[in-house]
Structure formats: structure tokens, C-alpha cells
Design an enzyme around this catalytic site. Structure first.
Site, short mmCIF file in Angstrom:
data_model
loop_
_atom_site.label_atom_id
_atom_site.label_comp_id
_atom_site.label_asym_id
_atom_site.label_seq_id
_atom_site.Cartn_x
_atom_site.Cartn_y
_atom_site.Cartn_z
N LYS A 1 -11.54 -9.48 46.49
CA LYS A 1 -12.71 -10.00 45.79
C LYS A 1 -12.39 -11.15 44.85
CE LYS A 1 -12.59 -6.61 42.01
NZ LYS A 1 -12.32 -7.57 40.93
N THR A 2 -11.21 -11.09 44.18
CA THR A 2 -10.86 -12.18 43.26
C THR A 2 -10.68 -13.48 44.03
OG1 THR A 2 -9.75 -10.57 41.83
CG2 THR A 2 -9.26 -12.89 41.45
N GLU B 1 -16.86 -7.22 38.99
CA GLU B 1 -16.96 -5.79 38.65
C GLU B 1 -18.39 -5.43 38.24
OE1 GLU B 1 -14.63 -3.86 39.37
OE2 GLU B 1 -12.70 -4.85 39.12
N ARG C 1 -5.59 3.56 45.29
CA ARG C 1 -4.51 2.87 44.59
C ARG C 1 -3.24 2.83 45.44
NH1 ARG C 1 -7.37 0.04 42.49
NH2 ARG C 1 -8.89 1.15 43.73
#
Length: 689
Positions: A32-33, A229, A624
Site C-alpha cells: 500500500k505504501t 490506514e 506478521r
């Protein structure tokens, strides 16, 4: 430079879709970044002025990381013009530019940090008789402050709460006590000419909703808004976006409803679930290709996510081949769970897995104790996420109080903290008398000290202490003028008050003293660097202190990379946004994960949303992991001296058997022990024969 060379088709679509409202559903590890930074670079390539582009995240650290990435793409000068930051830093910037629009009298307002807010609340609880000794019940300051914060972000006014509280027949509870001090809290903050963290968003919203001219003016400044976010936004932040969004409605938000885990602090998952309702005609795009985890981990994660009814439909996939099936481990009791995790970590390290690529995650901080003991026993270094933020450390706040008093003599909160550092025998009643006298004479507290003899009913010893403190401030300001340095003046003050000696008395340890003093040195170095950057002009201390107040809200522990050679221990909440090769999620039992406050049948019906948030927290823990995932639980745990049977987490029960390998430590170890005895018997028989 080819902006699209490293983008997949879904990412490219998200970058190119720039008109109108757009929701980009970005699954865990989907890049996403990269989408946000490439979208900004694309807008710049189209000729959109940098200062017309706003990109908001939830931490200054995330904003800086975004800026660094963009700098490599478009150059430092171009990137410098972008409006990149948090909701609160943008709100502070708007208030500095137009203080009167947002109900302030000056650009030099103070931003109260958490310590300041807690101090105000503590004082109000004492005044209202809810924080005394003896028969008076003591209320947790943080819980009261959190309620006030939640109300402010929901735009709940004190009058509504007081009407609600008046209908209650039972004695005071947290809601009632918080409602009682709420109006006084608002008055105190306003009386200080300050704002708290929530005001940086809420005051902007209320002002722009009232003042349509100001609203149009600010909307005209920003052509494109982006929010990272987005699933973590609360009501005030949603209305902040709506207030700044111009008639072209060029808004792009990026988020993942499956990772919405902050409802307890006011975030509204409905903001992302109902995005097309809040912004009609919105386009919804999905990023589902995961670049982090192996396929077996993603299969498990997708099954967990699908158990929630309140979500957008999506499924993660990866092009990576292979991968180990996640392991669901059960141990006889809690101690053996910790021992098994410790042994497994030692085994991984022996197999040359790097320590900083291993994490142990848990629902509550108390769960870390047993794991820490095991790691210490085995001599394995570790770090614990969730440490105290730098700017919230007592010694750092003490030094900042002197800085604030020196540059802003009318800062009453800073004055009160500085006068108590170190303790001078000046009580709160004396300070209240001084404040009353200062208000009558239209003076600052620093100025009123020169007239301390006029205070009625204050003992001579305290008058002398006030005068000595006033002389110290006068001396420090003279030093600052002579050296042209506030940093130098503060060093001089710290020597005069022997702060290091005071810290040593508090810690009783030279090692602990040095650790705390290192923080003081780091702060003074930062102040000196700020002064050096302002050469040729007067330092803008309100900006520096504003950035400090904003920075104090962020946990230092949210590093993107672990410390080399150290295992990471972290709560599931603090692990969000991070990743490791090997992840252990421990305590997968009902009443732990999900937490006991939502795991009872009644809570499931009445608070289904909370249960879904707990499941999203489990999902965050799973995603994670890159290579290996272990989900551990204990069959029994000792509670208050009694062994209690534990129920497996309902989240484990929802998983098909084929997506997880079951590993029963008791059975496996008994089998191993029996096999070793059999081998020994065989060897002895052969030896005798």
C-alpha cells in the site's frame, strides 16, 4: 523514470484512478505504501502543485518514511512542498496560520502533551473529591482522560453528559466522574490559551462547519487528499476529511478493514465499511496480492478473516512457491508453553534463523513475563515493544518545562512543573495563591514572583523559595541572551539545580542514572540543533514545542526493523505494521484471545463488534509472519493458586484441520521419552548379551 515498472496491475489501477473518491482496500503485505508514493509522484508528473497534495498518516514516523521514498522519486526540493503528516500535525499547521479562525488568540499556543492532560485531570479529581485518600475512591487518571478524549472526538458536549448522569441512581462510576470534570477540563485548557491533542482535529472541524467562507478557502488550497490506514479513523477524523474535501472530491483512502483493531480508542470500522455511503459514487479497488507471507499462512489468514460478517470481500494470494503449514501447539500448562517457545527459539537460532527475524506476540503485556524468564535462562537477548515514548520520560519532561518557561513565560503548566523540579517545598496552595495574584495584576507567574511578599497567608519559607526560583529564571534568561543560546542556558540551569544528582537519588543506581541522563543529553542536543538551523532568524519555539508534543504521542518502539541479535516480544496491537520470518502467537485460548471482556456468550451477542475486532487482532498476528507461524496455547493454567482448565480459542476452533498441523507437546515428548528408554533397553540387552 517509469513510475509503473514495479507495480502490478491492481496497484497501477489504484495509482491511475485520481478523480473523485477512491477506496483502495489494501490487504496485509500488498504494497500500500508503494501505491501512495507512486500516486503522489504521478500527480506531480501531471503538473499538480506539491502544496495542493495532502497525504495523511497516523504517525510522524510513517509520514517521514513516506517523504523519504518520494524524495528518491521526485527529488528533495519537490517533495519538500508536499503536505505530508498526521491529522494532528496538519491541524496544528492550520491553527498556526489562522489562529483566530479556530478560536485561538495567538499563533504561540501550547499543545498539551499526555503528561499535561493527566496533570489537569489529576488536579480536577482532587478538587471534586474523587482522588483523595481514606474513604474517597481513587480513580485511574488515564481512564478518565480517555473518556474525555473519546467524547471530544464524538463531539459530545458536557451538557448532554450531565443530563445523562443526572438520571443515574447509583453512586459515581467512571463515566459519571469523567462527565463531572469534563466542563471544568475544557475551561482549564481554554484558560491556559492551549489546546490538547484532540483539539487539533476537533477545533478545525467545528470551525469549518460553522464558517463556510473559511471552509471554502481551505478547500481551495488542497486539490488532492490521501489518507493511509483509513480503517483507524474516528468520527472527528472523518469529518476533518469531509471539511477539507473540495467540490471535485478528489479523495483517495487506503486501508484494510480486516486490520481495524483500534475500536477501543475510538476508531470506527464503519468509516471504511460505509465509505461509499459517506462519499457517494466512490470507486472501490482491491490490492490482494501479498508480497510478505507464504501461501499456507495466507490460506489460514483468509479463513480467519472470512468468519467476520462486517468486512469487504477480498482474499490474499501470493506467487511465492512452497512454505510450511502453520503449527497449532498445545502444552500441558502455561509454564510448559513458555518453555516450549524458548526451546523452539533456541532451535531456530541453531538453524541460523536471525534473532531479529523472530517475534513472540501476545494479547496482553502480562503474558510476556514467562517468555522473558525463559529467554533470560537461555541467555537469549530480546527487546519488548511498547516502551515509554522518549518525550514522556519524566526527566525529559522536566527539562522541557524549563525550556517552555524560558521561551514562554506565560506557560502556567510549564511553570508549575519547573518550580517542582527539584522539589522546593512550594505546595499547590502557594502556587494557586501566586496564580490568583498574577491574574489580578495581569502578570505572568514568572513576573508575579517578584511580588511574592504580597501573597496572603503564605509562609516566609515558601516566599523565599519562590524568590530563589525567580532569580534562577532571571539568571537563565540573562545567560541565554549573553550566549545567544537557550540550549546553553538550560545546561546552566540543570547544573544549578543539580538535576543529575536528583535523578541519582530517585534511581539509586549509577547505571540507571546514566541511562536517564542520556535522554537529557539527547534532548539538549536536539534543542541545540534546532537553534543552529534557525541561524539568521529568531527560533520559532512554538513550532519546536508543538512537534515535541505531537511526537510524544508515538511509541518509540514502532521500529520497522528489529534490533540485530534480539528476539522481539510485542503485543498484537504494537506489532501491527511490522513483520518477521517466524512468529509465535501465544495464549490462543478463550478469555485471552479473544479477551475475557468479549468472550462470554452474552458479550458475543451484545458486543459482536468487539468480538470481530478480537478476530481481526488474531488476523493481524497471523499476517506478521513471512515463513513460519506457531499458534500456541496451554491446556491448563494456574490462576490464584488453582489449576484451571483452559478452552482453546474459538478462533482456532473455526479453522479446518488441514490448514494447521496439530502438535501436542505432552504426547510428543512422552513418545520421545518412551522411544529413548526403548533404545536404552535394547542397547543394554545387546551389551549384556
Amino acid at each position: 523514470m517509469d513510475l509503473f515498472a514495479r507495480l502490478n496491475l491492481a496497484q497501477r489501477d489504484a495509482v491511475l484512478t485520481i478523480d473523485g473518491p477512491v477506496l483502495v482496500l489494501a490487504g496485509a503485505g500488498s504494497g500500500k505504501t508503494r501505491v501512495i508514493t507512486h500516486r503522489i509522484a504521478y500527480l506531480l508528473e501531471l503538473g499538480v502543485p506539491p502544496d495542493a497534495i495532502v497525504a495523511l498518516s497516523f504517525t510522524n514516523r510513517a509520514a517521514e518514511e513516506m517523504r523519504k521514498r518520494i524524495e528518491t522519486m521526485v527529488g528533495t526540493n519537490t517533495a519538500a512542498g508536499l503536505v505530508l503528516g498526521t491529522f494532528h500535525s496538519l491541524g496544528a499547521q492550520m491553527m498556526r496560520q489562522e489562529p483566530h479562525t479556530f478560536g485561538l488568540t495567538s499563533r504561540r499556543f501550547s499543545i498539551l502533551d499526555q503528561g499535561d492532560v493527566y496533570g489537569l485531570v489529576r488536579g480536577l479529581l482532587q478538587e471534586y473529591g474523587h482522588h483523595g485518600h481514606g474513604a474517597d475512591r481513587r480513580f485511574d487518571i488515564g481512564a478518565i482522560a480517555q473518556r474525555i478524549s473519546l467524547w471530544k472526538n464524538e463531539f459530545v458536549v458536557p451538557e448532554v453528559l450531565q443530563r445523562t448522569s443526572a438520571k443515574r441512581e447509583e453512586g459515581p462510576d467512571y463515566d459519571a466522574v469523567a462527565a463531572a470534570v469534563y466542563p471544568a477540563y475544557l475551561e482549564r485548557v481554554a484558560g491556559l490559551g492551549a489546546v490538547d491533542f484532540d483539539d487539533l482535529v476537533c477545533k478545525i472541524v467545528l470551525a469549518l462547519q460553522r464558517d463556510h467562507i473559511a471552509r471554502s478557502r481551505w478547500q481551495a488550497r488542497f486539490s488532492y487528499l490521501m489518507v493511509d490506514e483509513y480503517q483507524d479513523t474516528n468520527r472527528a477524523q472523518l469529518e476533518f476529511i469531509q471539511a477539507l474535501l473540495g467540490p471535485d472530491r478528489n479523495l483517495c483512502v487506503v486501508g484494510d478493514d480486516d486490520q481495524a483493531i483500534y475500536g477501543w480508542r475510538g476508531a470506527k470500522v464503519a468509516n471504511i465499511l460505509g465509505f461509499d455511503m459517506y462519499f457517494p459514487g466512490a470507486k472501490i479497488l482491491k490490492l490482494e496480492e501479498n508480497y510478505r507471507s507464504r501461501a499456507p499462512i495466507l490460506t489460514l489468514a483468509n479463513i480467519v478473516a472470512r468468519q467476520n460478517s462486517g468486512r469487504h470481500d477480498k482474499a490474499l494470494f501470493t506467487s511465492k512457491d512452497g512454505g510450511q503449514v502453520p503449527v497449532a501447539v498445545v502444552t500441558p500448562d502455561g509454564d510448559q508453553e513458555a518453555r516450549w517457545v524458548g526451546r523452539k527459539i533456541r532451535e531456530l537460532l541453531t538453524d541460523r534463523v536471525r534473532a531479529d527475524e523472530i517475534a513472540v506476540l501476545y494479547r496482553s503485556v502480562v503474558q510476556s513475563r514467562a517468555i522473558e524468564e525463559q529467554l533470560r535462562e537461555q541467555g537469549i537477548a530480546y527487546r519488548v515493544l511498547g516502551g515509554q515514548p522518549f518525550f514522556d520520560r519524566k526527566e525529559v519532561k522536566d527539562v522541557l518545562a524549563y525550556l517552555r518557561v524560558l521561551v514562554f513565560p506565560n506557560d502556567e503548566l510549564a511553570f508549575r512543573r519547573a518550580v517542582e523540579t527539584p522539589p522546593r517545598g512550594i505546595g499547590p496552595k502557594t502556587l494557586d495563591s501566586l496564580a490568583t495574584h498574577a491574574a489580578m495584576m495581569s502578570m505572568t507567574l514568572s513576573e508575579a514572583i517578584d511580588h511574592a511578599e504580597a501573597l496572603v497567608g503564605v509562609p516566609a519559607r515558601q516566599i523565599a523559595s519562590l524568590r530563589n526560583f525567580g532569580e534562577l529564571l532571571t539568571e537563565a534568561r540573562a545567560h541565554a541572551r549573553a550566549q545567544r543560546s537557550i540550549a546553553s542556558a538550560i545546561r546552566h540551569v540543570l547544573g544549578r539545580i543539580a538535576l543529575r544528582t536528583q535523578i541519582e537519588k530517585e534511581t539509586g543506581s549509577s547505571e540507571a542514572t546514566q541511562a536517564r541522563w542520556n535522554g537529557v543529553e539527547a534532548l539538549l542536543d536536539g534543542v541545540a540543533r534546532f537553534e543552529q538551523r534557525q541561524l539568521g532568524g529568531k527560533p520559532r519555539w512554538h513550532e519546536y514545542l508543538g512537534s515535541v508534543a505531537l511526537g510524544s504521542r508515538e511509541q518509540e518502539s514502532h521500529e520497522q526493523h528489529g534490533e540485530l541479535g534480539k528476539i522481539t516480544l510485542a503485543t498484537l496491537h504494537s506489532a501491527k505494521g511490522l513483520e518477521w520470518d517466524v512468529v509465535f502467537v501465544i495464549g490462543c485460548e478463550d478469555d485471552v484471545l479473544p479477551h475475557r471482556r468479549v468472550s462470554s456468550p452474552r458479550a458475543t451477542d451484545a458486543m459482536g463488534g468487539d468480538l470481530e475486532e478480537e478476530r481481526r487482532l488474531f488476523y493481524v498476528g497471523i499476517t506478521r509472519a513471512r515463513e513460519q507461524l506457531f499458534l500456541t496455547r496451554a491446556a491448563n493454567r494456574v490462576e490464584r493458586g488453582r489449576e484451571i482448565a483452559r478452552t482453546p480459542s474459538r478462533f482456532l476452533s473455526e479453522l479446518p484441520k488441514e490448514v494447521c498441523e496439530a502438535y501436542d507437546v505432552a504426547t510428543r515428548e512422552e513418545m520421545t521419552a518412551a522411544a529413548m528408554l526403548t533404545m536404552a533397553d535394547t542397547f543394554l540387552a545387546r551389551f549384556k548379551g
